[in-house]
Write an enzyme that holds these catalytic residues in place. Structure first.
Site, PDB file in Angstrom:
ATOM      1  N   HIS A  11      77.977  33.623  41.492  1.00  0.00           N
ATOM      2  CA  HIS A  11      77.004  33.268  42.400  1.00  0.00           C
ATOM      3  C   HIS A  11      76.065  32.014  41.647  1.00  0.00           C
ATOM      4  O   HIS A  11      75.193  32.276  40.871  1.00  0.00           O
ATOM      5  CB  HIS A  11      75.897  34.230  42.644  1.00  0.00           C
ATOM      6  CG  HIS A  11      74.746  34.093  43.610  1.00  0.00           C
ATOM      7  ND1 HIS A  11      74.819  34.339  44.920  1.00  0.00           N
ATOM      8  CD2 HIS A  11      73.808  33.286  43.388  1.00  0.00           C
ATOM      9  CE1 HIS A  11      73.792  34.129  45.562  1.00  0.00           C
ATOM     10  NE2 HIS A  11      73.239  33.419  44.715  1.00  0.00           N
ATOM     11  N   HIS A  13      74.863  28.117  42.345  1.00  0.00           N
ATOM     12  CA  HIS A  13      74.769  26.712  43.310  1.00  0.00           C
ATOM     13  C   HIS A  13      75.069  25.594  42.531  1.00  0.00           C
ATOM     14  O   HIS A  13      74.428  25.386  41.541  1.00  0.00           O
ATOM     15  CB  HIS A  13      73.409  26.816  43.958  1.00  0.00           C
ATOM     16  CG  HIS A  13      73.122  27.876  44.639  1.00  0.00           C
ATOM     17  ND1 HIS A  13      73.409  27.770  46.119  1.00  0.00           N
ATOM     18  CD2 HIS A  13      72.486  29.083  44.485  1.00  0.00           C
ATOM     19  CE1 HIS A  13      72.918  29.140  46.799  1.00  0.00           C
ATOM     20  NE2 HIS A  13      72.670  29.843  45.633  1.00  0.00           N
ATOM     21  N   HIS A 191      73.817  35.214  51.180  1.00  0.00           N
ATOM     22  CA  HIS A 191      72.467  35.670  50.737  1.00  0.00           C
ATOM     23  C   HIS A 191      71.764  36.519  51.703  1.00  0.00           C
ATOM     24  O   HIS A 191      71.625  36.374  53.077  1.00  0.00           O
ATOM     25  CB  HIS A 191      71.727  34.157  50.481  1.00  0.00           C
ATOM     26  CG  HIS A 191      72.408  33.487  49.565  1.00  0.00           C
ATOM     27  ND1 HIS A 191      73.551  32.921  49.488  1.00  0.00           N
ATOM     28  CD2 HIS A 191      71.429  32.948  48.418  1.00  0.00           C
ATOM     29  CE1 HIS A 191      73.365  32.391  48.233  1.00  0.00           C
ATOM     30  NE2 HIS A 191      72.416  32.079  47.608  1.00  0.00           N
ATOM     31  N   GLU A 194      66.758  39.215  49.520  1.00  0.00           N
ATOM     32  CA  GLU A 194      65.908  38.742  48.259  1.00  0.00           C
ATOM     33  C   GLU A 194      64.549  38.420  48.853  1.00  0.00           C
ATOM     34  O   GLU A 194      63.678  39.297  48.382  1.00  0.00           O
ATOM     35  CB  GLU A 194      66.830  37.255  47.917  1.00  0.00           C
ATOM     36  CG  GLU A 194      65.997  36.450  46.632  1.00  0.00           C
ATOM     37  CD  GLU A 194      66.524  35.174  46.283  1.00  0.00           C
ATOM     38  OE1 GLU A 194      66.241  34.325  45.509  1.00  0.00           O
ATOM     39  OE2 GLU A 194      67.298  34.591  47.426  1.00  0.00           O
ATOM     40  N   ASP A 272      72.513  31.782  39.556  1.00  0.00           N
ATOM     41  CA  ASP A 272      72.006  31.423  40.580  1.00  0.00           C
ATOM     42  C   ASP A 272      71.927  29.923  40.428  1.00  0.00           C
ATOM     43  O   ASP A 272      72.555  29.026  40.905  1.00  0.00           O
ATOM     44  CB  ASP A 272      70.902  32.040  40.922  1.00  0.00           C
ATOM     45  CG  ASP A 272      70.381  31.912  42.261  1.00  0.00           C
ATOM     46  OD1 ASP A 272      71.147  31.632  43.154  1.00  0.00           O
ATOM     47  OD2 ASP A 272      69.337  32.330  42.712  1.00  0.00           O
ATOM     48  N   ASP A 273      70.803  29.481  39.739  1.00  0.00           N
ATOM     49  CA  ASP A 273      70.317  28.301  39.495  1.00  0.00           C
ATOM     50  C   ASP A 273      69.816  28.107  38.168  1.00  0.00           C
ATOM     51  O   ASP A 273      68.371  28.012  38.033  1.00  0.00           O
ATOM     52  CB  ASP A 273      69.416  27.595  40.552  1.00  0.00           C
ATOM     53  CG  ASP A 273      69.712  27.726  41.928  1.00  0.00           C
ATOM     54  OD1 ASP A 273      70.394  26.967  42.386  1.00  0.00           O
ATOM     55  OD2 ASP A 273      69.047  28.767  42.561  1.00  0.00           O
TER      56      ASP A 273
END
Length: 329
Positions: A11, A13, A191, A194, A272-273
């Site tokens: 996961h 981005h 997604h 969350e 994630d980021d």
């Protein structure tokens, strides 16, 4: 210690993994003023999740050519490899890569793949792509992204997902796009869970028939759903550092990853980021070890689960599993 453990990340981005210095440098080259998205230390600055989306899209706005994405991919994979990542799946959006024009999308994809091949030779890290429309751009644009995905599906472009503002629309609004991706042979994730509660996870599983859920942490609020996820073998792409940084949980000890794992859910760990959330895969491992007293055996199990849940070909998966087994003594 943790940097030496081989890791699998599901996961990530691609644009969200861009180091701030990389984005600042590219903006300076193009004479684009995006100084407002950084704090005084040069880090990305945002107030909450929805402001984070705005900052993310502002940073992405300087990535305007296939060459930019080639350079971005090299920078991201170098960072990942330094944390011990041996295999990664990155979310890539035709919305940002050519405005959903198929011809332009092919050019961007070619540049990203070339960079991935170069990084594999340099750093022994393998990258595969997951096409990800942006939820708050709406179902019609998602259909265009799905057509781009279907036309370029194969051994490298292996999955299809959905990211963005979880409160924008319902999963079923995007069913056509997921059906098109499925028919093209792409594996599916979404997604959910969350910013939406357990019902958002249930809806993604029911209406989009995904085999993985991005985040999914809010499932913990409905133990019957947790048991359904465990029984179905659905994999959660968990990103504890992201959830803590965005205020979903106050710290790692409060994060439900350990409870989900103990209840039989197949959990994985990702960033994630990462620069937005001041984390790396090595830091995730360190913080989880401290929070839950996990040893190398637990992390090996999680990496193996991640490899087994990867959307790559059987041949690629076997290679990754062999790399994990080398440290299984």
């Amino acid at each position: 210690m943790s940097a030496s453990l081989p890791k699998v990340e599901l996961h990530l981005h691609l644009e969200g993994a861009a180091p701030p210095a990389f984005i600042r440098g590219l903006a300076a080259e193009k004479k684009i003023d995006i100084s407002g998205i950084f704090d005084e230390r040069g880090n990305y600055a945002y107030r909450d999740f929805w402001h984070f989306l705005t900052v993310y899209e502002a940073a992405t706005a300087v990535l305007t050519t296939p060459e930019d994405y080639h350079r971005l991919t090299l920078a991201v994979l170098e960072e990942s490899a330094a944390s011990g990542v041996v295999y990664s799946e990155a979310f890539i959006s035709p919305d940002f890569c050519g405005g959903r024009d198929l011809s332009a999308w092919r050019d961007y994809l070619h540049a990203i793949r070339e960079a991935a091949d170069l990084a594999e030779r340099r750093h022994s890290i393998v990258l595969r792509g997951i096409v990800t429309p942006i939820r708050h751009f709406g179902p019609d644009k998602a259909k265009e992204a799905a057509l781009c995905a279907a036309e370029t599906a194969g051994d490298w472009l292996v999955g299809f997902g959905l990211a963005g503002d979880e409160k924008s629309g319902k999963p079923k609004d995007f069913a056509w796009s997921f059906d098109a991706a499925r028919e093209a042979g792409l594996r599916l994730t979404c997604h959910a869970g969350e910013w939406g509660g357990p019902d958002s996870v249930r809806a993604a599983i029911r209406d989009l028939r995904v085999e993985r859920i991005g985040h999914g942490v809010r499932a913990i609020e409905d133990l019957a759903l947790v048991d359904e996820i465990a029984e179905a073998g659905i994999v959660l792409e968990l990103c504890p550092g992201s959830n803590v940084a965005l205020g979903l949980y106050k710290d790692y000890r409060s994060h439900p990853i350990d409870r989900l794992r103990e209840r039989g859910v197949r959990v994985t760990v990702s960033t994630d980021d990462p620069p937005f959330f001041h984390t790396t895969m090595a830091l995730e491992y360190d913080r989880l070890a401290e929070a839950f007293d996990w040893d190398d055996g637990v992390f090996h199990e999680i990496a193996k689960t991640s490899a087994e849940a990867a959307f790559c070909t059987f041949k690629t998966r076997e290679k990754i599993l062999k790399r994990l087994e080398k440290t299984d003594a």
